[in-house]
Write a protein that holds these residues in place. Structure first.
Motif: not given
Length: 160
Positions: A54-61
């Protein structure tokens, strides 16, 4: 806007994963760096994914050792790219984490990087390259850093 979320399975992983944050800092990429566990805190993990998307994160590591299910648990809850860093945390020398991270069922991929600090650094570089597909300024910063690496090799070669 936070662009990348870095999850690690436990506090003991911080020194191994910190190089990921260092590369993101160098490239001017915003991130969240936190602890969450696929097994001990599955509700927290699911909540963080929702909030960060919802906050706009594009990639998860995601970095984890032993059974290393964190990246897979995140991949099950998002369609954003998930990059996995297997951590050497057992007598199996990281093989357990590597295999758990790389062996995902079809439709729920995890881009698996190398073990430990090399994987941490490369996860940041790969996240940056993903983000640079739609960010020309970031693409130029990546190119500039690569030029520095080339120059460093050439300088090092002169010292032999």
């Amino acid at each position: 806007m936070t662009q990348v979320a870095i999850f690690m399975g436990s506090k003991s992983d911080e020194a191994t994963v910190r190089p990921c944050a260092d590369v993101l800092d160098k490239l001017g990429i915003s991130y969240t760096f936190t602890i969450t566990s696929a097994h001990r805190t599955p509700e927290r993990t699911a909540r963080l994914i929702r909030e960060l998307e919802d906050a706009g994160v594009q990639v998860f590591i995601c970095a984890a050792g032993l059974a290393a299910h964190l990246a897979g648990a995140v991949a099950a809850k998002t369609i954003r790219p998930v990059l996995g860093i297997p951590i050497s945390a057992s007598s199996l020398g990281g093989w357990d984490a590597l295999l758990a991270t790389v062996q995902m069922p079809p439709g729920f991929p995890v881009g698996t990087l190398a073990l430990d600090k090399v994987g941490a650094r490369n996860s940041a570089w790969l996240a940056a390259q993903i983000l640079a597909l739609h960010d020309a300024a970031l693409a130029e910063r990546i190119q500039a850093e690569r030029r520095k690496m080339i120059e460093q090799v050439e300088e090092d070669a002169k010292t032999l």
